[in-house]
Write a protein that holds these residues in place. Sequence first.
Motif, PDB file in Angstrom:
ATOM      1  N   THR A  22       0.803  -1.222   0.000  1.00 23.27           N
ATOM      2  CA  THR A  22       0.000   0.000   0.000  1.00 23.27           C
ATOM      3  C   THR A  22       0.839   1.277   0.000  1.00 23.27           C
ATOM      4  OG1 THR A  22      -0.189  -0.183   2.410  1.00 23.27           O
ATOM      5  CG2 THR A  22      -2.015  -1.052   1.087  1.00 23.27           C
ATOM      6  N   LEU A  23       2.061   1.215   0.533  1.00 24.01           N
ATOM      7  CA  LEU A  23       2.901   2.416   0.552  1.00 24.01           C
ATOM      8  C   LEU A  23       3.238   2.902  -0.858  1.00 24.01           C
ATOM      9  CD1 LEU A  23       4.420   4.540   2.122  1.00 24.01           C
ATOM     10  CD2 LEU A  23       6.378   2.972   2.278  1.00 24.01           C
ATOM     11  N   PRO A  24       3.671   2.029  -1.788  1.00 25.14           N
ATOM     12  CA  PRO A  24       3.906   2.504  -3.154  1.00 25.14           C
ATOM     13  C   PRO A  24       2.664   3.095  -3.808  1.00 25.14           C
ATOM     14  CG  PRO A  24       4.929   0.356  -2.829  1.00 25.14           C
ATOM     15  CD  PRO A  24       4.071   0.617  -1.623  1.00 25.14           C
ATOM     16  N   ILE A  25       1.491   2.549  -3.473  1.00 29.78           N
ATOM     17  CA  ILE A  25       0.247   3.092  -4.027  1.00 29.78           C
ATOM     18  C   ILE A  25       0.026   4.510  -3.520  1.00 29.78           C
ATOM     19  CG2 ILE A  25      -2.248   2.826  -4.128  1.00 29.78           C
ATOM     20  CD1 ILE A  25      -1.864  -0.162  -3.820  1.00 29.78           C
ATOM     21  N   LEU A  26       0.254   4.705  -2.219  1.00 33.77           N
ATOM     22  CA  LEU A  26       0.139   6.048  -1.639  1.00 33.77           C
ATOM     23  C   LEU A  26       1.115   7.006  -2.312  1.00 33.77           C
ATOM     24  CD1 LEU A  26      -0.965   7.995   0.529  1.00 33.77           C
ATOM     25  CD2 LEU A  26       0.829   7.143   2.058  1.00 33.77           C
ATOM     26  N   LEU A  27       2.331   6.546  -2.529  1.00 31.82           N
ATOM     27  CA  LEU A  27       3.340   7.388  -3.188  1.00 31.82           C
ATOM     28  C   LEU A  27       2.944   7.711  -4.625  1.00 31.82           C
ATOM     29  CD1 LEU A  27       6.624   5.720  -1.859  1.00 31.82           C
ATOM     30  CD2 LEU A  27       5.550   7.844  -1.082  1.00 31.82           C
ATOM     31  N   LEU A  28       2.275   6.755  -5.298  1.00 29.07           N
ATOM     32  CA  LEU A  28       1.788   7.010  -6.654  1.00 29.07           C
ATOM     33  C   LEU A  28       0.783   8.152  -6.645  1.00 29.07           C
ATOM     34  CD1 LEU A  28       1.393   6.287  -9.659  1.00 29.07           C
ATOM     35  CD2 LEU A  28      -0.335   4.617  -8.928  1.00 29.07           C
TER      36      LEU A  28
ATOM     37  N   SER B  44      -6.569  -0.960   0.122  1.00 26.66           N
ATOM     38  CA  SER B  44      -5.677  -0.822  -1.019  1.00 26.66           C
ATOM     39  C   SER B  44      -6.403  -0.602  -2.338  1.00 26.66           C
ATOM     40  CB  SER B  44      -4.777  -2.058  -1.125  1.00 26.66           C
ATOM     41  OG  SER B  44      -5.543  -3.244  -1.167  1.00 26.66           O
ATOM     42  N   LYS B  45      -7.560  -1.250  -2.526  1.00 25.27           N
ATOM     43  CA  LYS B  45      -8.272  -1.086  -3.795  1.00 25.27           C
ATOM     44  C   LYS B  45      -8.754   0.352  -3.969  1.00 25.27           C
ATOM     45  CE  LYS B  45     -11.172  -4.174  -5.319  1.00 25.27           C
ATOM     46  NZ  LYS B  45     -12.371  -5.022  -5.483  1.00 25.27           N
ATOM     47  N   GLU B  46      -9.415   0.902  -2.946  1.00 21.82           N
ATOM     48  CA  GLU B  46      -9.901   2.284  -3.026  1.00 21.82           C
ATOM     49  C   GLU B  46      -8.738   3.255  -3.190  1.00 21.82           C
ATOM     50  OE1 GLU B  46     -10.804   0.091  -0.810  1.00 21.82           O
ATOM     51  OE2 GLU B  46     -12.975  -0.175  -1.055  1.00 21.82           O
ATOM     52  N   LEU B  47      -7.669   3.010  -2.440  1.00 21.31           N
ATOM     53  CA  LEU B  47      -6.485   3.871  -2.534  1.00 21.31           C
ATOM     54  C   LEU B  47      -5.882   3.812  -3.929  1.00 21.31           C
ATOM     55  CD1 LEU B  47      -4.367   5.683  -1.177  1.00 21.31           C
ATOM     56  CD2 LEU B  47      -3.180   3.597  -0.446  1.00 21.31           C
ATOM     57  N   LEU B  48      -5.843   2.626  -4.510  1.00 20.13           N
ATOM     58  CA  LEU B  48      -5.261   2.461  -5.842  1.00 20.13           C
ATOM     59  C   LEU B  48      -6.101   3.176  -6.900  1.00 20.13           C
ATOM     60  CD1 LEU B  48      -3.167   1.260  -7.692  1.00 20.13           C
ATOM     61  CD2 LEU B  48      -4.437  -0.889  -7.696  1.00 20.13           C
TER      62      LEU B  48
ATOM     63  N   SER C  31      -5.502   6.876  -6.673  1.00 14.27           N
ATOM     64  CA  SER C  31      -4.180   7.215  -7.205  1.00 14.27           C
ATOM     65  C   SER C  31      -4.177   7.173  -8.730  1.00 14.27           C
ATOM     66  CB  SER C  31      -3.127   6.251  -6.651  1.00 14.27           C
ATOM     67  OG  SER C  31      -3.005   6.383  -5.248  1.00 14.27           O
ATOM     68  N   LEU C  32      -4.820   6.155  -9.304  1.00 13.91           N
ATOM     69  CA  LEU C  32      -4.902   6.057 -10.759  1.00 13.91           C
ATOM     70  C   LEU C  32      -5.719   7.210 -11.336  1.00 13.91           C
ATOM     71  CD1 LEU C  32      -5.437   2.221 -11.277  1.00 13.91           C
ATOM     72  CD2 LEU C  32      -3.364   3.534 -11.729  1.00 13.91           C
ATOM     73  N   TYR C  33      -6.788   7.585 -10.637  1.00 16.18           N
ATOM     74  CA  TYR C  33      -7.608   8.706 -11.098  1.00 16.18           C
ATOM     75  C   TYR C  33      -6.792   9.997 -11.114  1.00 16.18           C
ATOM     76  CZ  TYR C  33     -11.250  12.242 -11.292  1.00 16.18           C
ATOM     77  OH  TYR C  33     -12.000  13.335 -11.645  1.00 16.18           O
ATOM     78  N   LEU C  34      -6.008  10.211 -10.067  1.00 21.75           N
ATOM     79  CA  LEU C  34      -5.174  11.411 -10.008  1.00 21.75           C
ATOM     80  C   LEU C  34      -4.126  11.402 -11.115  1.00 21.75           C
ATOM     81  CD1 LEU C  34      -4.655  11.676  -6.134  1.00 21.75           C
ATOM     82  CD2 LEU C  34      -6.190  13.038  -7.563  1.00 21.75           C
ATOM     83  N   LEU C  35      -3.597  10.226 -11.426  1.00 21.79           N
ATOM     84  CA  LEU C  35      -2.636  10.115 -12.518  1.00 21.79           C
ATOM     85  C   LEU C  35      -3.285  10.489 -13.844  1.00 21.79           C
ATOM     86  CD1 LEU C  35       0.192   9.222 -13.512  1.00 21.79           C
ATOM     87  CD2 LEU C  35      -0.750   6.907 -13.767  1.00 21.79           C
ATOM     88  N   ILE C  36      -4.481   9.937 -14.103  1.00 20.31           N
ATOM     89  CA  ILE C  36      -5.201  10.229 -15.341  1.00 20.31           C
ATOM     90  C   ILE C  36      -5.524  11.715 -15.441  1.00 20.31           C
ATOM     91  CG2 ILE C  36      -7.388   9.864 -16.570  1.00 20.31           C
ATOM     92  CD1 ILE C  36      -7.447   7.051 -15.417  1.00 20.31           C
ATOM     93  N   SER C  37      -5.858  12.326 -14.303  1.00 23.23           N
ATOM     94  CA  SER C  37      -6.324  13.710 -14.296  1.00 23.23           C
ATOM     95  C   SER C  37      -5.240  14.708 -14.686  1.00 23.23           C
ATOM     96  CB  SER C  37      -6.886  14.066 -12.916  1.00 23.23           C
ATOM     97  OG  SER C  37      -8.024  13.285 -12.642  1.00 23.23           O
ATOM     98  N   ASN C  38      -3.989  14.273 -14.717  1.00 21.29           N
ATOM     99  CA  ASN C  38      -2.938  15.137 -15.236  1.00 21.29           C
ATOM    100  C   ASN C  38      -3.069  15.329 -16.737  1.00 21.29           C
ATOM    101  OD1 ASN C  38      -0.793  15.858 -13.110  1.00 21.29           O
ATOM    102  ND2 ASN C  38      -1.172  13.695 -12.703  1.00 21.29           N
ATOM    103  N   PHE C  39      -3.743  14.376 -17.394  1.00 17.63           N
ATOM    104  CA  PHE C  39      -3.755  14.363 -18.850  1.00 17.63           C
ATOM    105  C   PHE C  39      -5.147  14.406 -19.459  1.00 17.63           C
ATOM    106  CE2 PHE C  39      -0.299  11.818 -17.064  1.00 17.63           C
ATOM    107  CZ  PHE C  39       0.789  12.552 -17.487  1.00 17.63           C
ATOM    108  N   GLU C  40      -6.183  14.215 -18.644  1.00 20.63           N
ATOM    109  CA  GLU C  40      -7.550  14.260 -19.145  1.00 20.63           C
ATOM    110  C   GLU C  40      -8.415  15.064 -18.181  1.00 20.63           C
ATOM    111  OE1 GLU C  40      -8.274  13.139 -22.016  1.00 20.63           O
ATOM    112  OE2 GLU C  40      -6.557  11.860 -22.444  1.00 20.63           O
ATOM    113  N   SER C  41      -9.478  15.682 -18.732  1.00 16.93           N
ATOM    114  CA  SER C  41     -10.420  16.417 -17.883  1.00 16.93           C
ATOM    115  C   SER C  41     -11.532  15.457 -17.478  1.00 16.93           C
ATOM    116  CB  SER C  41     -10.990  17.617 -18.634  1.00 16.93           C
ATOM    117  OG  SER C  41     -11.752  18.421 -17.773  1.00 16.93           O
TER     118      SER C  41
END
Length: 357
Positions: A204-210, A309-313, A316-326
Amino acid sequence: MFALSSTQEVYYNPAIKIIFDITRGASILIFIAFYAFNYSISRKMLIVGLFFLIWSISFKDWFFLDAGCGFILSILIIRLDKDKIIRSTAWWLILITTLTIVLAKLGLIQSATFTNTLYSDVAFSTGSKESLGFWQPNVVSLLIISCMISGFYLDDKKLIFTTVLVYLFIIQETVSRTYIPIPIVIFIYYSAKFFSLHRTAFFTLPILLLGITSMLIAWLVTVPQALSSFLGPAAITALDQLFSYRISIARRVIEPLSGIELMSGIHDKKIQIDSLFVNYIISQGLVLFFAVSLFVSYIMFDLFKRRKSKELLIISLYLLISNFESTASVSSLVFVIFIACCSEAKMFSSKKAHGNL
Protein backbone atom coordinates in the motif's frame (compact mmCIF):
# COMPACT_ATOMS: atom_id res chain seq x y z
CA MET A 1 -25.45 9.64 -24.61
CA PHE A 2 -21.97 11.01 -23.96
CA ALA A 3 -20.33 8.14 -25.86
CA LEU A 4 -22.68 8.57 -28.82
CA SER A 5 -22.24 12.34 -28.91
CA SER A 6 -18.46 11.79 -28.94
CA THR A 7 -18.55 9.82 -32.18
CA GLN A 8 -17.31 11.70 -35.21
CA GLU A 9 -20.66 11.33 -36.97
CA VAL A 10 -22.41 13.27 -34.19
CA TYR A 11 -19.64 15.53 -32.88
CA TYR A 12 -19.07 17.26 -36.23
CA ASN A 13 -22.79 17.58 -36.97
CA PRO A 14 -23.92 20.58 -34.87
CA ALA A 15 -27.65 20.03 -35.43
CA ILE A 16 -27.54 16.42 -34.23
CA LYS A 17 -25.02 17.05 -31.45
CA ILE A 18 -27.09 19.76 -29.81
CA ILE A 19 -30.03 17.32 -29.66
CA PHE A 20 -27.82 14.73 -27.96
CA ASP A 21 -26.40 17.29 -25.52
CA ILE A 22 -29.81 18.72 -24.62
CA THR A 23 -31.24 15.22 -24.13
CA ARG A 24 -28.27 14.20 -21.98
CA GLY A 25 -28.49 17.35 -19.86
CA ALA A 26 -32.25 17.07 -19.47
CA SER A 27 -31.97 13.41 -18.44
CA ILE A 28 -29.50 14.29 -15.71
CA LEU A 29 -31.66 17.13 -14.41
CA ILE A 30 -34.74 14.88 -14.39
CA PHE A 31 -32.74 12.21 -12.52
CA ILE A 32 -31.64 14.70 -9.85
CA ALA A 33 -35.08 16.33 -9.57
CA PHE A 34 -36.87 12.97 -9.30
CA TYR A 35 -34.75 11.79 -6.38
CA ALA A 36 -35.08 15.19 -4.70
CA PHE A 37 -38.56 14.04 -3.71
CA ASN A 38 -37.34 10.70 -2.35
CA TYR A 39 -34.09 11.38 -0.46
CA SER A 40 -33.26 14.27 1.83
CA ILE A 41 -29.69 14.30 0.53
CA SER A 42 -31.10 14.91 -2.94
CA ARG A 43 -32.94 18.03 -1.78
CA LYS A 44 -29.73 19.32 -0.25
CA MET A 45 -27.83 18.45 -3.40
CA LEU A 46 -30.49 20.25 -5.45
CA ILE A 47 -29.80 23.44 -3.50
CA VAL A 48 -26.07 22.95 -4.05
CA GLY A 49 -26.80 22.36 -7.74
CA LEU A 50 -28.66 25.66 -7.98
CA PHE A 51 -25.62 27.35 -6.45
CA PHE A 52 -23.39 25.70 -9.09
CA LEU A 53 -25.76 26.91 -11.82
CA ILE A 54 -25.94 30.50 -10.56
CA TRP A 55 -22.17 30.66 -10.02
CA SER A 56 -21.42 29.20 -13.47
CA ILE A 57 -23.77 31.59 -15.26
CA SER A 58 -22.45 34.58 -13.30
CA PHE A 59 -18.79 33.81 -14.07
CA LYS A 60 -19.30 31.89 -17.35
CA ASP A 61 -17.61 28.93 -15.70
CA TRP A 62 -18.98 25.81 -17.40
CA PHE A 63 -16.23 23.56 -16.03
CA PHE A 64 -17.45 24.33 -12.50
CA LEU A 65 -21.04 23.51 -13.51
CA ASP A 66 -20.02 20.25 -15.23
CA ALA A 67 -17.87 19.12 -12.30
CA GLY A 68 -20.47 20.23 -9.75
CA CYS A 69 -23.30 18.34 -11.43
CA GLY A 70 -20.98 15.35 -11.76
CA PHE A 71 -20.37 15.44 -8.02
CA ILE A 72 -24.11 15.65 -7.27
CA LEU A 73 -24.84 12.77 -9.64
CA SER A 74 -22.05 10.70 -8.05
CA ILE A 75 -23.47 11.19 -4.55
CA LEU A 76 -26.94 10.15 -5.72
CA ILE A 77 -25.60 7.03 -7.44
CA ILE A 78 -23.67 6.09 -4.29
CA ARG A 79 -26.89 6.40 -2.30
CA LEU A 80 -28.72 4.15 -4.77
CA ASP A 81 -27.65 0.73 -6.06
CA LYS A 82 -24.24 1.98 -7.20
CA ASP A 83 -22.82 -1.43 -8.12
CA LYS A 84 -25.71 -2.23 -10.44
CA ILE A 85 -25.67 1.24 -12.02
CA ILE A 86 -21.90 1.23 -12.56
CA ARG A 87 -21.89 -2.33 -13.95
CA SER A 88 -24.74 -1.73 -16.41
CA THR A 89 -23.24 1.60 -17.52
CA ALA A 90 -19.87 -0.06 -18.15
CA TRP A 91 -21.37 -2.84 -20.29
CA TRP A 92 -23.42 -0.33 -22.31
CA LEU A 93 -20.26 1.74 -22.87
CA ILE A 94 -18.38 -1.34 -24.05
CA LEU A 95 -21.20 -2.20 -26.46
CA ILE A 96 -21.43 1.31 -27.91
CA THR A 97 -17.64 1.72 -28.10
CA THR A 98 -16.91 -1.63 -29.77
CA LEU A 99 -19.80 -1.17 -32.20
CA THR A 100 -18.43 2.26 -33.17
CA ILE A 101 -14.96 0.77 -33.67
CA VAL A 102 -16.30 -2.04 -35.88
CA LEU A 103 -18.32 0.39 -38.01
CA ALA A 104 -15.28 2.66 -38.35
CA LYS A 105 -12.97 -0.19 -39.37
CA LEU A 106 -15.54 -1.34 -41.96
CA GLY A 107 -15.64 2.19 -43.34
CA LEU A 108 -19.35 2.61 -42.61
CA ILE A 109 -18.77 5.69 -40.42
CA GLN A 110 -16.07 8.32 -40.51
CA SER A 111 -12.82 7.90 -38.58
CA ALA A 112 -10.14 10.57 -38.61
CA THR A 113 -6.39 10.06 -38.44
CA PHE A 114 -4.52 12.54 -36.26
CA THR A 115 -0.93 13.26 -37.24
CA ASN A 116 1.57 15.21 -35.17
CA THR A 117 5.21 15.17 -36.20
CA LEU A 118 6.20 16.60 -32.80
CA TYR A 119 5.51 13.16 -31.29
CA SER A 120 8.08 11.37 -33.43
CA ASP A 121 10.80 11.54 -30.76
CA VAL A 122 8.57 10.72 -27.78
CA ALA A 123 8.71 7.24 -26.25
CA PHE A 124 5.61 5.02 -26.64
CA SER A 125 4.14 7.37 -29.23
CA THR A 126 3.69 7.61 -32.97
CA GLY A 127 3.12 10.33 -35.49
CA SER A 128 -0.38 9.09 -36.43
CA LYS A 129 -3.28 8.17 -34.18
CA GLU A 130 -6.56 6.63 -35.35
CA SER A 131 -9.76 7.96 -33.74
CA LEU A 132 -11.69 4.69 -34.35
CA GLY A 133 -14.91 6.54 -35.14
CA PHE A 134 -14.70 9.06 -32.32
CA TRP A 135 -13.83 12.73 -32.68
CA GLN A 136 -10.51 12.31 -30.85
CA PRO A 137 -8.28 9.23 -30.19
CA ASN A 138 -8.13 9.69 -26.41
CA VAL A 139 -11.93 9.55 -26.09
CA VAL A 140 -12.25 5.88 -27.02
CA SER A 141 -9.35 4.95 -24.71
CA LEU A 142 -10.83 6.85 -21.76
CA LEU A 143 -14.23 5.20 -22.25
CA ILE A 144 -12.76 1.69 -22.20
CA ILE A 145 -10.34 2.45 -19.35
CA SER A 146 -13.30 3.77 -17.33
CA CYS A 147 -14.99 0.40 -17.87
CA MET A 148 -11.78 -1.39 -16.86
CA ILE A 149 -11.57 0.60 -13.62
CA SER A 150 -15.29 -0.15 -13.09
CA GLY A 151 -14.58 -3.86 -13.34
CA PHE A 152 -11.70 -3.48 -10.90
CA TYR A 153 -13.87 -1.51 -8.45
CA LEU A 154 -16.63 -4.14 -8.63
CA ASP A 155 -14.14 -7.03 -8.66
CA ASP A 156 -15.85 -8.20 -11.85
CA LYS A 157 -13.32 -10.45 -13.61
CA LYS A 158 -15.44 -10.80 -16.76
CA LEU A 159 -15.65 -7.02 -17.12
CA ILE A 160 -11.92 -6.62 -16.56
CA PHE A 161 -11.03 -9.37 -19.06
CA THR A 162 -13.33 -7.92 -21.73
CA THR A 163 -12.00 -4.39 -21.37
CA VAL A 164 -8.38 -5.58 -21.44
CA LEU A 165 -9.00 -7.36 -24.76
CA VAL A 166 -10.66 -4.27 -26.24
CA TYR A 167 -7.92 -2.00 -24.91
CA LEU A 168 -5.15 -4.16 -26.41
CA PHE A 169 -6.72 -3.54 -29.81
CA ILE A 170 -7.34 0.15 -29.18
CA ILE A 171 -3.83 0.95 -28.01
CA GLN A 172 -2.39 -0.24 -31.33
CA GLU A 173 -4.44 2.42 -33.10
CA THR A 174 -4.55 5.31 -30.61
CA VAL A 175 -1.28 4.82 -28.68
CA SER A 176 -2.78 6.42 -25.56
CA ARG A 177 0.26 6.29 -23.31
CA THR A 178 -1.65 7.79 -20.36
CA TYR A 179 -3.50 4.55 -19.70
CA ILE A 180 -0.74 1.98 -20.15
CA PRO A 181 0.02 1.74 -16.37
CA ILE A 182 -3.61 0.98 -15.45
CA PRO A 183 -3.98 -2.65 -16.66
CA ILE A 184 -0.42 -3.33 -15.44
CA VAL A 185 -1.16 -2.00 -11.95
CA ILE A 186 -4.46 -3.92 -11.79
CA PHE A 187 -2.58 -7.12 -12.65
CA ILE A 188 -0.02 -6.35 -9.91
CA TYR A 189 -2.87 -5.81 -7.42
CA TYR A 190 -4.43 -9.20 -8.11
CA SER A 191 -1.01 -10.85 -7.97
CA ALA A 192 -0.44 -9.29 -4.54
CA LYS A 193 -3.93 -10.35 -3.46
CA PHE A 194 -3.21 -13.94 -4.52
CA PHE A 195 -0.29 -13.99 -2.08
CA SER A 196 -2.29 -12.06 0.58
CA LEU A 197 0.02 -9.05 0.29
CA HIS A 198 -2.53 -6.49 -0.90
CA ARG A 199 -3.21 -5.14 2.61
CA THR A 200 0.39 -4.94 3.74
CA ALA A 201 2.34 -1.69 4.07
CA PHE A 202 4.84 -3.15 1.59
CA PHE A 203 2.12 -2.99 -1.08
CA THR A 204 0.00 0.00 0.00
CA LEU A 205 2.90 2.42 0.55
CA PRO A 206 3.91 2.50 -3.15
CA ILE A 207 0.25 3.09 -4.03
CA LEU A 208 0.14 6.05 -1.64
CA LEU A 209 3.34 7.39 -3.19
CA LEU A 210 1.79 7.01 -6.65
CA GLY A 211 -1.12 9.20 -5.57
CA ILE A 212 1.14 11.81 -3.98
CA THR A 213 3.44 11.79 -7.01
CA SER A 214 0.43 12.32 -9.27
CA MET A 215 -0.51 15.37 -7.22
CA LEU A 216 3.07 16.68 -7.42
CA ILE A 217 3.05 16.16 -11.18
CA ALA A 218 -0.17 18.15 -11.25
CA TRP A 219 1.50 21.07 -9.49
CA LEU A 220 4.52 20.96 -11.80
CA VAL A 221 2.41 20.79 -14.94
CA THR A 222 -0.27 23.28 -13.95
CA VAL A 223 2.14 25.80 -12.45
CA PRO A 224 4.92 25.65 -15.07
CA GLN A 225 6.58 28.80 -13.72
CA ALA A 226 7.68 26.77 -10.70
CA LEU A 227 9.68 24.42 -12.92
CA SER A 228 12.20 27.11 -13.81
CA SER A 229 13.35 27.29 -10.19
CA PHE A 230 14.30 23.60 -10.06
CA LEU A 231 15.06 22.43 -13.59
CA GLY A 232 17.08 23.65 -16.55
CA PRO A 233 15.72 24.23 -20.07
CA ALA A 234 16.78 20.76 -21.28
CA ALA A 235 14.93 18.97 -18.47
CA ILE A 236 11.83 21.11 -19.00
CA THR A 237 11.86 20.29 -22.71
CA ALA A 238 12.19 16.55 -21.96
CA LEU A 239 9.29 16.68 -19.48
CA ASP A 240 7.21 18.67 -21.94
CA GLN A 241 7.69 15.93 -24.55
CA LEU A 242 6.93 13.21 -22.01
CA PHE A 243 3.65 14.94 -21.09
CA SER A 244 2.74 15.45 -24.77
CA TYR A 245 3.56 19.18 -24.58
CA ARG A 246 1.02 19.84 -21.85
CA ILE A 247 3.55 22.00 -19.96
CA SER A 248 3.71 24.36 -22.94
CA ILE A 249 -0.08 24.38 -23.17
CA ALA A 250 -0.41 25.07 -19.44
CA ARG A 251 2.11 27.90 -19.67
CA ARG A 252 0.23 29.56 -22.53
CA VAL A 253 -3.06 29.32 -20.61
CA ILE A 254 -1.85 30.32 -17.14
CA GLU A 255 0.80 32.98 -17.81
CA PRO A 256 -1.71 35.65 -18.99
CA LEU A 257 -3.42 35.48 -15.59
CA SER A 258 -2.47 38.00 -12.92
CA GLY A 259 -1.45 36.83 -9.46
CA ILE A 260 -4.89 37.58 -8.00
CA GLU A 261 -6.65 35.86 -10.90
CA LEU A 262 -4.42 32.81 -10.60
CA MET A 263 -4.95 32.54 -6.85
CA SER A 264 -8.72 33.21 -6.83
CA GLY A 265 -9.94 31.92 -10.19
CA ILE A 266 -12.07 35.06 -10.57
CA HIS A 267 -11.54 36.29 -14.14
CA ASP A 268 -13.12 36.12 -17.59
CA LYS A 269 -10.37 34.07 -19.29
CA LYS A 270 -11.84 30.67 -18.42
CA ILE A 271 -11.20 27.98 -21.03
CA GLN A 272 -10.93 24.18 -20.91
CA ILE A 273 -8.11 21.93 -22.07
CA ASP A 274 -7.41 18.20 -21.66
CA SER A 275 -6.19 18.37 -18.07
CA LEU A 276 -8.45 18.32 -15.03
CA PHE A 277 -5.88 20.08 -12.85
CA VAL A 278 -5.25 22.93 -15.30
CA ASN A 279 -9.00 23.38 -15.70
CA TYR A 280 -9.48 23.38 -11.92
CA ILE A 281 -6.84 26.07 -11.37
CA ILE A 282 -8.19 28.22 -14.20
CA SER A 283 -11.74 27.78 -12.91
CA GLN A 284 -11.30 27.99 -9.12
CA GLY A 285 -7.79 29.27 -8.54
CA LEU A 286 -4.72 27.95 -6.76
CA VAL A 287 -6.05 28.51 -3.23
CA LEU A 288 -9.05 26.21 -3.62
CA PHE A 289 -7.02 23.76 -5.70
CA PHE A 290 -4.48 23.56 -2.89
CA ALA A 291 -7.25 22.99 -0.33
CA VAL A 292 -8.79 20.19 -2.40
CA SER A 293 -5.34 18.66 -2.93
CA LEU A 294 -4.76 18.56 0.83
CA PHE A 295 -8.23 17.08 1.42
CA VAL A 296 -7.71 14.31 -1.15
CA SER A 297 -4.25 13.64 0.33
CA TYR A 298 -5.84 13.31 3.78
CA ILE A 299 -8.32 10.79 2.37
CA MET A 300 -5.47 8.79 0.81
CA PHE A 301 -3.53 8.72 4.10
CA ASP A 302 -6.68 7.55 5.89
CA LEU A 303 -7.22 4.73 3.39
CA PHE A 304 -3.52 3.84 3.62
CA LYS A 305 -3.67 3.52 7.42
CA ARG A 306 -6.75 1.30 7.12
CA ARG A 307 -5.11 -0.74 4.33
CA LYS A 308 -7.98 -0.15 1.89
CA SER A 309 -5.68 -0.82 -1.02
CA LYS A 310 -8.27 -1.09 -3.79
CA GLU A 311 -9.90 2.28 -3.03
CA LEU A 312 -6.49 3.87 -2.53
CA LEU A 313 -5.26 2.46 -5.84
CA ILE A 314 -8.29 3.72 -7.78
CA ILE A 315 -7.89 7.21 -6.32
CA SER A 316 -4.18 7.21 -7.20
CA LEU A 317 -4.90 6.06 -10.76
CA TYR A 318 -7.61 8.71 -11.10
CA LEU A 319 -5.17 11.41 -10.01
CA LEU A 320 -2.64 10.11 -12.52
CA ILE A 321 -5.20 10.23 -15.34
CA SER A 322 -6.32 13.71 -14.30
CA ASN A 323 -2.94 15.14 -15.24
CA PHE A 324 -3.76 14.36 -18.85
CA GLU A 325 -7.55 14.26 -19.14
CA SER A 326 -10.42 16.42 -17.88
CA THR A 327 -12.24 13.70 -15.92
CA ALA A 328 -14.35 15.73 -13.46
CA SER A 329 -17.52 15.63 -15.50
CA VAL A 330 -21.20 14.90 -15.23
CA SER A 331 -20.69 12.22 -17.92
CA SER A 332 -17.52 10.62 -16.51
CA LEU A 333 -18.02 7.10 -15.14
CA VAL A 334 -14.53 7.09 -13.64
CA PHE A 335 -15.38 10.28 -11.70
CA VAL A 336 -18.33 8.49 -10.08
CA ILE A 337 -16.02 5.66 -9.01
CA PHE A 338 -13.46 8.15 -7.69
CA ILE A 339 -16.11 9.80 -5.48
CA ALA A 340 -17.31 6.36 -4.34
CA CYS A 341 -13.76 5.42 -3.27
CA CYS A 342 -13.29 8.74 -1.46
CA SER A 343 -16.52 8.06 0.45
CA GLU A 344 -14.85 5.00 2.01
CA ALA A 345 -12.65 7.27 4.11
CA LYS A 346 -13.17 7.04 7.88
CA MET A 347 -14.30 10.65 8.12
CA PHE A 348 -17.48 9.69 6.25
CA SER A 349 -18.11 6.40 8.06
CA SER A 350 -20.34 7.71 10.83
CA LYS A 351 -22.33 9.83 8.39
CA LYS A 352 -22.75 6.93 6.03
CA ALA A 353 -23.93 4.73 8.88
CA HIS A 354 -26.72 7.22 9.54
CA GLY A 355 -27.56 7.57 5.85
CA ASN A 356 -26.37 11.15 5.49
CA LEU A 357 -23.54 10.74 2.97
